[in-house]
Enzyme design. Structure first.
Site: not given
Length: 196
Positions: A6, A120
């Site tokens: 990412c 997350d």
């Protein structure tokens, strides 16, 4: 195990991640992030990518119409939704919607149990904090639809082996500086993830 790199901001990082074996690349469409990229710049990179590579847009506090417009413009394979959203809104985005759980406590990871989702650790900002979740929270949980993010590095991936996560998502753990990847770290991270 599937791997998403990412915070892609340039073509060199994108193609080197793909050559190292990345399954998907993430593009941050959140202006406050040091990894922000405009949809037009992201599209220029994506248009040069080989087929069969996932193209994921990261969105924070955007309306469904905006997410849909950018997703179509960039031909995203998934839209990562980093804010509170209900099932109805996810359904409006269709199969591309990937809700993100910013977990503060163990029960948080039980949200969206029938969807693929990214989990997350909670932090004040959105993503790329380098903080880690307590893996014990996943004991006894079906992790086959969970993509784990947060504080992952090539050195700690072996700790995930017993959980059977669908995939992992990394940004800061493979960076040289914010928004620029360290290609050696990317290669090592993907190699270690694929060996799990």
């Amino acid at each position: 195990m599937r791997v998403k790199i990412c915070g892609i901001t340039n073509y060199d990082d994108a193609i080197q991640a793909i050559e190292a074996g990345a399954d998907a690349l993430g593009f941050v469409f959140y202006r406050e992030s040091p990894r922000y990229i405009t949809p037009s710049d992201a599209k220029k990179i994506m248009d040069r990518l080989p087929p069969f590579i996932g193209r994921v847009g990261l969105f924070v506090n955007e309306g469904i119409d905006t997410i849909d417009t950018i997703s179509n413009y960039c031909d995203l394979t998934a839209s990562q939704i980093h804010f509170e959203v209900d099932e109805e809104a996810l359904d409006m985005l269709g199969g591309r919607a990937l809700p993100v759980i910013r977990a503060k406590e163990p029960k948080d990871i039980l949200q969206y149990p029938n969807r693929y989702r990214l989990v997350d650790v909670y932090c004040e900002g959105y993503g790329g904090s380098g903080k880690r979740l307590n893996l014990e929270w996943f004991n006894g949980i079906d992790c086959s639809k969970i993509i784990l993010a947060g504080g992952l590095t090539a050195e700690n991936l072996h700790e995930l082996k017993k959980y059977n996560f669908y995939g992992v998502d990394v940004s800061s753990g493979v960076e040289r500086i914010k928004g620029r990847k360290d290609h050696g770290k990317v290669i090592k991270f993907i190699k270690n993830a694929k060996s799990l």
